[in-house]
Design a protein around this motif. Structure first.
Motif: not given
Length: 123
Positions: A33, A51-52, A54, A56-59, A65, A71, A103
């Protein structure tokens, strides 16, 4: 051992955009991550985005924000931070970091860090 090298920092005016890159020299980049943090003079290190493995997940941190996007490209072993609508308060050294763990916004859970790249936003 993981080596991380950030690039793309610079000096720009408020309202502008910049894309940071972080290239990793590790065979198993897709196992990690990845996160971006920043530190302004006299302030603590602040979480920006993560970002994880893959993609597929972000914070995101609350202050970025809607303006910043993280990415990654696992084939290129690179993580990016697209920064739009930059403000003078975004001025800081930006660091990328790699984590084996979940993450997270906690800098203590990141195992490897880059040297940082300076971003300066003038008003």
């Amino acid at each position: 051992q993981v080596q991380l090298v950030e690039s793309g920092g610079g000096l720009l005016q408020a309202g502008g955009s910049l894309r940071l890159s972080c290239a990793a020299s590790v065979r198993t980049f897709s196992s990690y991550n990845m996160g971006w943090f920043r530190q302004a003079p006299g302030k603590e290190r602040e979480f920006v985005a993560a970002i994880n493995w893959s993609g597929g997940s972000t914070i995101y941190g609350d202050s970025v924000k809607g303006r910043f996007t993280i990415s990654r490209d696992n084939a290129k072993k690179t993580v990016y931070l697209q920064m739009n609508s930059l403000k003078p308060e975004d001025t800081a050294v930006f660091y990328c970091a790699a984590s084996f763990r979940g993450l997270t916004t906690n800098p203590g859970y990141y195992d490897y860090w880059g040297q940082g790249t300076q971003v300066t936003v003038s008003s």
